[in-house]
Design a protein around this motif. Sequence first.
Motif, PDB file in Angstrom:
ATOM      1  N   ASN A  61       0.862  -1.184   0.000  1.00 48.62           N
ATOM      2  CA  ASN A  61       0.000   0.000   0.000  1.00 48.62           C
ATOM      3  C   ASN A  61       0.894   1.227   0.000  1.00 48.62           C
ATOM      4  OD1 ASN A  61      -2.900  -1.033   0.542  1.00 48.62           O
ATOM      5  ND2 ASN A  61      -1.602  -2.201   1.945  1.00 48.62           N
ATOM      6  N   ARG A  63       0.987   3.392   2.056  1.00 44.86           N
ATOM      7  CA  ARG A  63       1.490   3.554   3.424  1.00 44.86           C
ATOM      8  C   ARG A  63       2.930   3.035   3.557  1.00 44.86           C
ATOM      9  NH1 ARG A  63       1.253   0.275   8.464  1.00 44.86           N
ATOM     10  NH2 ARG A  63       0.777   1.690  10.173  1.00 44.86           N
ATOM     11  N   THR A 187     -11.873   9.716  -7.734  1.00 39.84           N
ATOM     12  CA  THR A 187     -10.710  10.366  -8.346  1.00 39.84           C
ATOM     13  C   THR A 187      -9.502   9.425  -8.287  1.00 39.84           C
ATOM     14  OG1 THR A 187      -9.917  11.374  -6.306  1.00 39.84           O
ATOM     15  CG2 THR A 187     -11.552  12.627  -7.562  1.00 39.84           C
ATOM     16  N   GLY A 188      -8.586   9.606  -9.226  1.00 38.83           N
ATOM     17  CA  GLY A 188      -7.359   8.798  -9.237  1.00 38.83           C
ATOM     18  C   GLY A 188      -7.658   7.322  -9.267  1.00 38.83           C
ATOM     19  N   ALA A 189      -8.506   6.923 -10.225  1.00 33.77           N
ATOM     20  CA  ALA A 189      -9.067   5.574 -10.204  1.00 33.77           C
ATOM     21  C   ALA A 189      -8.023   4.468 -10.321  1.00 33.77           C
ATOM     22  CB  ALA A 189     -10.087   5.421 -11.309  1.00 33.77           C
ATOM     23  N   GLY A 190      -6.811   4.798 -10.744  1.00 28.36           N
ATOM     24  CA  GLY A 190      -5.788   3.757 -10.857  1.00 28.36           C
ATOM     25  C   GLY A 190      -5.262   3.277  -9.521  1.00 28.36           C
ATOM     26  N   VAL A 193      -6.773   1.716  -3.457  1.00 27.56           N
ATOM     27  CA  VAL A 193      -8.023   1.941  -2.723  1.00 27.56           C
ATOM     28  C   VAL A 193      -9.104   2.416  -3.694  1.00 27.56           C
ATOM     29  CG1 VAL A 193      -9.130   3.198  -0.842  1.00 27.56           C
ATOM     30  CG2 VAL A 193      -6.701   2.622  -0.673  1.00 27.56           C
ATOM     31  N   THR A 211     -11.726   9.929 -12.399  1.00 27.35           N
ATOM     32  CA  THR A 211     -10.645  10.728 -12.973  1.00 27.35           C
ATOM     33  C   THR A 211      -9.378   9.887 -12.871  1.00 27.35           C
ATOM     34  OG1 THR A 211      -9.781  11.799 -10.981  1.00 27.35           O
ATOM     35  CG2 THR A 211     -11.667  12.852 -12.046  1.00 27.35           C
ATOM     36  N   SER A 212      -8.409  10.214 -13.695  1.00 30.56           N
ATOM     37  CA  SER A 212      -7.101   9.558 -13.616  1.00 30.56           C
ATOM     38  C   SER A 212      -6.096  10.439 -14.351  1.00 30.56           C
ATOM     39  CB  SER A 212      -7.145   8.168 -14.254  1.00 30.56           C
ATOM     40  OG  SER A 212      -5.854   7.589 -14.235  1.00 30.56           O
ATOM     41  N   TYR A 281      -9.598  10.089   1.939  1.00 36.73           N
ATOM     42  CA  TYR A 281      -8.881   9.179   2.844  1.00 36.73           C
ATOM     43  C   TYR A 281      -7.370   9.319   2.667  1.00 36.73           C
ATOM     44  CZ  TYR A 281      -8.776   6.584  -1.490  1.00 36.73           C
ATOM     45  OH  TYR A 281      -8.600   6.247  -2.812  1.00 36.73           O
ATOM     46  N   GLY A 283      -4.058  12.348   1.185  1.00 34.70           N
ATOM     47  CA  GLY A 283      -3.752  13.720   0.776  1.00 34.70           C
ATOM     48  C   GLY A 283      -2.529  13.722  -0.110  1.00 34.70           C
ATOM     49  N   GLY A 284      -2.548  12.850  -1.107  1.00 33.28           N
ATOM     50  CA  GLY A 284      -1.374  12.612  -1.945  1.00 33.28           C
ATOM     51  C   GLY A 284      -0.827  13.833  -2.639  1.00 33.28           C
ATOM     52  N   THR A 307     -10.425   6.894   7.764  1.00 29.14           N
ATOM     53  CA  THR A 307      -9.224   6.081   7.899  1.00 29.14           C
ATOM     54  C   THR A 307      -9.598   4.664   8.311  1.00 29.14           C
ATOM     55  OG1 THR A 307      -7.669   7.838   8.418  1.00 29.14           O
ATOM     56  CG2 THR A 307      -7.172   5.725   9.341  1.00 29.14           C
ATOM     57  N   MET A 308      -9.105   3.705   7.549  1.00 29.79           N
ATOM     58  CA  MET A 308      -9.278   2.286   7.842  1.00 29.79           C
ATOM     59  C   MET A 308     -10.739   1.957   8.140  1.00 29.79           C
ATOM     60  SD  MET A 308      -6.258   1.316   7.233  1.00 29.79           S
ATOM     61  CE  MET A 308      -6.240  -0.391   7.730  1.00 29.79           C
ATOM     62  N   GLY A 349       3.782   5.333  -9.746  1.00 32.11           N
ATOM     63  CA  GLY A 349       2.385   5.644 -10.060  1.00 32.11           C
ATOM     64  C   GLY A 349       1.866   5.029 -11.346  1.00 32.11           C
ATOM     65  N   GLN A 351       0.692   2.000 -11.721  1.00 36.20           N
ATOM     66  CA  GLN A 351      -0.202   0.862 -11.520  1.00 36.20           C
ATOM     67  C   GLN A 351      -1.670   1.183 -11.755  1.00 36.20           C
ATOM     68  OE1 GLN A 351       1.353   2.532  -9.178  1.00 36.20           O
ATOM     69  NE2 GLN A 351       0.068   2.876  -7.411  1.00 36.20           N
TER      70      GLN A 351
HETATM   71  N1  LIG Z   1      -6.823   6.740   5.397  1.00 29.67           N
HETATM   72  C1  LIG Z   1      -6.568   5.462   5.192  1.00 29.67           C
HETATM   73  O1  LIG Z   1      -6.969   4.602   5.942  1.00 29.67           O
HETATM   74  C2  LIG Z   1      -5.803   5.086   3.982  1.00 29.67           C
HETATM   75  C3  LIG Z   1      -5.736   3.749   3.581  1.00 29.67           C
HETATM   76  C4  LIG Z   1      -5.062   3.453   2.418  1.00 29.67           C
HETATM   77  C5  LIG Z   1      -4.456   4.468   1.695  1.00 29.67           C
HETATM   78  N2  LIG Z   1      -4.496   5.735   2.150  1.00 29.67           N
HETATM   79  C6  LIG Z   1      -3.853   6.830   1.393  1.00 29.67           C
HETATM   80  O2  LIG Z   1      -4.551   6.949   0.158  1.00 29.67           O
HETATM   81  C7  LIG Z   1      -3.637   7.270  -0.880  1.00 29.67           C
HETATM   82  C8  LIG Z   1      -3.716   6.219  -1.963  1.00 29.67           C
HETATM   83  O3  LIG Z   1      -3.267   4.993  -1.436  1.00 29.67           O
HETATM   84  P1  LIG Z   1      -3.116   3.690  -2.337  1.00 29.67           P
HETATM   85  O4  LIG Z   1      -2.530   2.645  -1.488  1.00 29.67           O
HETATM   86  O5  LIG Z   1      -4.402   3.445  -3.068  1.00 29.67           O
HETATM   87  O6  LIG Z   1      -1.973   4.208  -3.339  1.00 29.67           O
HETATM   88  P2  LIG Z   1      -1.706   4.049  -4.878  1.00 29.67           P
HETATM   89  O7  LIG Z   1      -2.199   2.722  -5.342  1.00 29.67           O
HETATM   90  O8  LIG Z   1      -0.298   4.416  -5.067  1.00 29.67           O
HETATM   91  O9  LIG Z   1      -2.652   5.187  -5.502  1.00 29.67           O
HETATM   92  C9  LIG Z   1      -2.319   6.550  -5.565  1.00 29.67           C
HETATM   93  C10 LIG Z   1      -3.245   7.145  -6.583  1.00 29.67           C
HETATM   94  O10 LIG Z   1      -3.332   8.558  -6.414  1.00 29.67           O
HETATM   95  C11 LIG Z   1      -3.857   9.048  -7.632  1.00 29.67           C
HETATM   96  N3  LIG Z   1      -3.464  10.427  -7.890  1.00 29.67           N
HETATM   97  C12 LIG Z   1      -2.218  10.927  -8.066  1.00 29.67           C
HETATM   98  N4  LIG Z   1      -2.286  12.249  -8.340  1.00 29.67           N
HETATM   99  C13 LIG Z   1      -3.591  12.577  -8.350  1.00 29.67           C
HETATM  100  C14 LIG Z   1      -4.304  13.779  -8.598  1.00 29.67           C
HETATM  101  N5  LIG Z   1      -3.680  14.921  -8.893  1.00 29.67           N
HETATM  102  N6  LIG Z   1      -5.652  13.756  -8.508  1.00 29.67           N
HETATM  103  C15 LIG Z   1      -6.316  12.613  -8.222  1.00 29.67           C
HETATM  104  N7  LIG Z   1      -5.687  11.431  -7.998  1.00 29.67           N
HETATM  105  C16 LIG Z   1      -4.342  11.422  -8.053  1.00 29.67           C
HETATM  106  C17 LIG Z   1      -3.303   8.178  -8.731  1.00 29.67           C
HETATM  107  O11 LIG Z   1      -4.346   7.892  -9.617  1.00 29.67           O
HETATM  108  P3  LIG Z   1      -4.102   7.601 -11.184  1.00 29.67           P
HETATM  109  O12 LIG Z   1      -3.048   6.535 -11.217  1.00 29.67           O
HETATM  110  O13 LIG Z   1      -5.417   7.117 -11.675  1.00 29.67           O
HETATM  111  O14 LIG Z   1      -3.673   8.870 -11.828  1.00 29.67           O
HETATM  112  C18 LIG Z   1      -2.741   6.962  -8.010  1.00 29.67           C
HETATM  113  O15 LIG Z   1      -3.186   5.783  -8.537  1.00 29.67           O
HETATM  114  C19 LIG Z   1      -2.259   7.378  -0.222  1.00 29.67           C
HETATM  115  O16 LIG Z   1      -2.038   8.723   0.086  1.00 29.67           O
HETATM  116  C20 LIG Z   1      -2.417   6.553   1.031  1.00 29.67           C
HETATM  117  O17 LIG Z   1      -1.550   6.935   2.036  1.00 29.67           O
HETATM  118  C21 LIG Z   1      -5.149   6.073   3.261  1.00 29.67           C
END
Ligand SMILES: NC(=O)c1ccc[n+]([C@@H]2O[C@H](COP(=O)([O-])OP(=O)(O)OC[C@H]3O[C@@H](n4cnc5c(N)ncnc54)[C@H](OP(=O)(O)O)[C@@H]3O)[C@@H](O)[C@H]2O)c1
Length: 359
Positions: A61, A63, A187-190, A193, A211-212, A281, A283-284, A307-308, A349, A351
Amino acid sequence: MMNQGRSVFGKAGSSFFVLKPNSMKAAILKNLHEPLVIETTQKPNPGPGEVLVEVKAASINHRDVWIQKGLYPRITTPIIPGSDGAGIVTEVGDGVAKSWIGKEVIINPSQNWGDNPDFYGEDHKILGLPDNGTLAGYVKTDVKYLEEKPAHLSFEEAAALPMGGLTAWRSLMTRCRFKEGDRVLVTGAGGGVALFAVQFAIAAGAEVWVTSGSDQKIQRAIEMGAKGGINYKNPTWFRDLLVKARGPKTGYFDVIIDSAGGPGFAKLIDIAAPGARICFYGGGTGNITDIVPAKVFFKQLNIYGSTMGTEQEFADMVQFVNEKQIVPVIDKIFSLDEAEQALRYMDSGQQFGKIVLSI
Ligand SMILES: NC(=O)c1ccc[n+]([C@@H]2O[C@H](COP(=O)([O-])OP(=O)(O)OC[C@H]3O[C@@H](n4cnc5c(N)ncnc54)[C@H](OP(=O)(O)O)[C@@H]3O)[C@@H](O)[C@H]2O)c1
């Protein structure tokens, strides 16, 4: 399974390790800002109420990347990262029914949530920090965090589910109170989560938009059942998305699930339907800026953080995955030896969906 009485050869990826009794191979973060190293280490010993799970597959993840970069609270090293795992119970501690031995399971990484479903207690922890996680031959956990592996999933698919599935579930179902007929934007569908949010919303019958940063990823989401999408790198993406969705200028989406935050968040306010629920969830892309208060209060918007999730939400999410026969999307499978490459791949990024390690 490893032999307890003598040295055996363990294999992960292309290299062979001589494993001493009660030892296992693991990916270890020894110090911040350093690559993961593959070493043999002590196999955990399940205490009262705990089980030992032989990890067959783990997933990473974001994280894990944040921890390695020192961008996570209360980091301690050395640590075996990894919040997601699927495997087989091989040992049980005192007080745990022996019938667990041999069961194929997944692990809920959201542990010690506490009694308040709205907010976790101060003892809440996530598997993989502070406790050693799943990027290893074995992991121990309290038996109450086990769910039987969905039968329609391979170990790799099941390992993709826990953290991403739980986070998407709570954001969509609990925080945003998803209901039939909602128009959902993810948003950021790739992202790992995000793609679960897409899959869950589609399976629940929603009209889903995405969005992606990649047109190819948008196309793949459409192939999975999303109605359409827009590339957020386009400066007028929010206006163009409303046009595509034929929504009114006042906004179209009843539920918005976001992990980017940052300056783009203010645009989500513009395209949210009056009365919409927006949940983030992550703040990337940094701090949220430029929100116009009047837009939020005149539109009676609801903005949530998540969160979680609770144990009940984890069980509900797994039940939904079983009922709807949802199969997590795996982008790429690495070996345990390639754990560092897997983190770097996530950081790049590229994936679409989850990055998995076959252990
Ligand atoms: N609060 C919680 O419990 C929790 C749990 C899990 C994850 N998270 C957080 O959620 C985030 C994603 O986690 P993940 O594990 O799913 O990571 P991940 O697979 O690396 O996904 C990150 C995604 O962010 C998207 N992104 C990047 N720039 C963006 C933008 N300008 N606008 C919209 N989307 C954008 C990308 O989407 P595209 O590839 O489609 O461009 C990328 O796939 C991380 O910050 C992580 O720390 C929080």
